[in-house]
Design a protein around this motif. Structure first.
Motif, short mmCIF file in Angstrom:
data_model
loop_
_atom_site.label_atom_id
_atom_site.label_comp_id
_atom_site.label_asym_id
_atom_site.label_seq_id
_atom_site.Cartn_x
_atom_site.Cartn_y
_atom_site.Cartn_z
N LYS A 2 42.07 -77.05 -18.87
CA LYS A 2 43.13 -76.09 -19.17
C LYS A 2 44.47 -76.57 -18.62
N GLU A 38 46.11 -67.66 -12.62
CA GLU A 38 45.89 -68.03 -14.02
C GLU A 38 46.81 -67.24 -14.94
N ASP A 39 46.91 -65.94 -14.70
CA ASP A 39 47.74 -65.09 -15.57
C ASP A 39 48.11 -63.82 -14.83
N ARG A 89 46.86 -66.84 -26.76
CA ARG A 89 45.78 -67.53 -27.46
C ARG A 89 45.80 -67.15 -28.94
N ASP A 117 43.81 -62.71 -28.46
CA ASP A 117 43.79 -62.82 -27.01
C ASP A 117 43.26 -61.52 -26.41
N SER A 118 42.12 -61.61 -25.73
CA SER A 118 41.50 -60.41 -25.17
C SER A 118 42.41 -59.71 -24.16
N ARG A 119 43.31 -60.44 -23.52
CA ARG A 119 44.21 -59.82 -22.55
C ARG A 119 45.21 -58.91 -23.26
N MET A 133 36.54 -66.58 -26.59
CA MET A 133 36.33 -66.14 -25.22
C MET A 133 35.15 -66.87 -24.59
N SER A 134 35.37 -67.36 -23.38
CA SER A 134 34.33 -68.06 -22.62
C SER A 134 33.63 -67.09 -21.68
N HIS A 136 33.75 -67.37 -18.58
CA HIS A 136 34.76 -67.15 -17.54
C HIS A 136 35.66 -65.97 -17.91
N ASP A 137 36.04 -65.87 -19.18
CA ASP A 137 36.87 -64.75 -19.63
C ASP A 137 36.14 -63.43 -19.47
N ARG A 140 36.05 -62.34 -15.86
CA ARG A 140 37.32 -61.77 -15.39
C ARG A 140 37.51 -60.34 -15.91
#
Length: 453
Positions: A2, A38-39, A89, A117-119, A133-134, A136-137, A140
């Protein structure tokens, strides 16, 4: 690997902790409590604490490690260059029904960006496919308890989902959804229905499988695919007809009864377009479960009707107060126009001095199958309103404009439309109270009455 995002400060809020620490625009936040950020979710999670250290790189390259003591959840007063503090994303799919693929060339660049983007689902209510989405996503989302997450399911058949999204991994999302449900993350879903693809028996199957995520999957909307005139070379899709719409409603309402008996919610909802196309009355207000799917066009007309009637009941006409005659106009899409006409007649019973001209605007730009007001352009408004009786004001729904700006989809501004039509344009918010106030011109009086109460 990343790409590392620089979290550069755009603005420091006056009087804030950041100003006291002599942080400046251009400084870069490197870490909080020893953790790389990260964000925006990492940032807020780590900066909520009462005691923290922030590592900052100044413009000259010098690094400052700042020790901060503050109130729990007190904001530091930093505005970053990117509100997400990360790249947005984009969508990896090539959906057979994608509206962006049906737009003509030459429009502003931002209209062609496909976000997934899920966020943004959490921050802005966007619907996402979860295909990028991984694990890891998901970790979080669960860790920070980001909810609700809005998911574009479209079908619960993995093979069919791969076909509809043109992504061989599109059928792999269901374990992710299960993980979120098991962690208690609230979700909403949507199905874009395509005739002969995911309707009929496939829709029945999808609804049945989606109920397995109850109660954490709170609601699912079913909306008809939007078809513009720019579909050359795209997957051949046909529009739904009246009998098709009736079948969709029957399917959904049958499931609503079954689900309500077990869970106390109606869960699966048909958007307003289905009822209009089928020529059926809208469901009563309680069947919308609090209008969880309002942004998907589920219950918009029912809510507007109820709010309009409530406003008229709460603010009865003061008979002793004389009103000057008022003539205004309203432009909207073909979907809502007949219902706004009915509501206008209810308003006129209480305010007989008011005359409202309601104009259905055909969508020549995208094609006349697109009937919602939110996809009308300034050019179509100008072409079809020229020479019409407009009165003293032209009322337009706020959905026609780019969010937060006075600009239509085709980049015409409200001011340009006003100049071309030689009429004052008034932008009307979506509530029934706003509608009554705009039509009658009595908003100041109504606000004063509310204050007096």
């Amino acid at each position: 690997m990343k790409k590392k995002i620089e979290h550069r400060i755009k603005e420091v809020i006056p009087g804030s902790i950041a100003e006291e620490l002599e942080l400046e625009p251009g400084d870069i936040v490197l870490a909080v409590n020893g953790q790389e950020i990260e964000d925006v979710f990492d940032y807020h999670y780590y900066t909520n604490e009462e005691y923290l250290t922030v590592l900052v790189q100044k413009a000259d390259g010098e690094e400052w490690e700042l020790e901060i003591e503050k109130e729990f959840e007190e904001d530091l007063g930093i505005v970053f260059e990117s509100s997400l503090m990360d790249d947005y994303r984009s969508c990896r799919n090539k959906c057979i029904f994608c509206f962006i693929d049906q737009m003509p060339k030459g429009m502003r660049e931002t209209l062609y960006f496909k976000d997934d983007d899920s966020r943004l689902s959490f921050l802005q209510g966007n619907y996402v496919t979860l295909t990028n989405m991984s694990d890891h996503d998901i970790d979080r989302i669960i860790r920070y308890h980001l909810e609700p997450i809005n998911i574009s399911f479209h079908t619960m058949n993995p093979k069919l989902r791969c076909k509809m999204l043109n992504n061989r991994f599109a059928g792999d999302i269901f374990p992710k959804v299960k993980r979120m449900a098991e962690a208690g993350i609230e979700m909403n879903g949507q199905i874009v229905l395509c005739k002969g693809v995911n309707d009929g028996a496939e829709l029945e199957y999808s609804i049945r499988k989606l109920t397995e995520y109850l109660p954490y999957l709170r609601s699912v909307s079913v909306v008809p695919v939007g078809l513009t005139k720019f579909r050359d070379g795209l997957y051949p899709l046909e529009p739904f007809e009246k009998e098709d719409a009736a079948g969709v409603i029957d399917c959904i309402e049958t499931w609503q009864k079954t689900i309500y008996e077990e869970y106390g919610v109606h869960f699966i909802h048909a958007s307003d377009e289905w009822y209009i196309l089928a020529g059926r009355d809208f469901p009563e207000e309680e069947r919308y479960d609090g209008y969880l799917q309002l942004e998907n066009g589920v219950g918009m007309i029912r809510l507007l009707t109820e709010e309009t009637r409530q406003t008229l009941a709460d603010h009865p006409r003061r008979q002793e107060k004389k009103m000057q005659p008022r003539e205004v106009s309203l432009a909207t899409g073909r979907l809502a126009a007949p219902y706004l006409e009915r509501l206008y007649h209810e308003i006129k019973e209480q305010y007989p001095e008011v005359t409202l001209h309601i104009y259905e605007i055909a969508n020549h730009f995208f094609g006349e199958r697109i009937t919602v007001a939110g996809l009308l352009t300034g050019a179509d408004l100008l072409e079809q309103l020229k020479g019409r009786a407009l009165g003293s004001e032209l009322l337009l729904p706020v959905s026609m404009l780019r969010s937060g700006e006075n600009v239509f989809l085709d980049d015409m501004t409200v001011e340009q439309l006003e100049n071309a039509l030689q009429i004052r344009v008034r932008i009307v918010k979506s509530s029934g109270c706003d509608f009554v106030c705009a039509v009658t011109g009595q908003e100041i009086e109504m606000e004063e009455e509310e204050t007096d109460e």
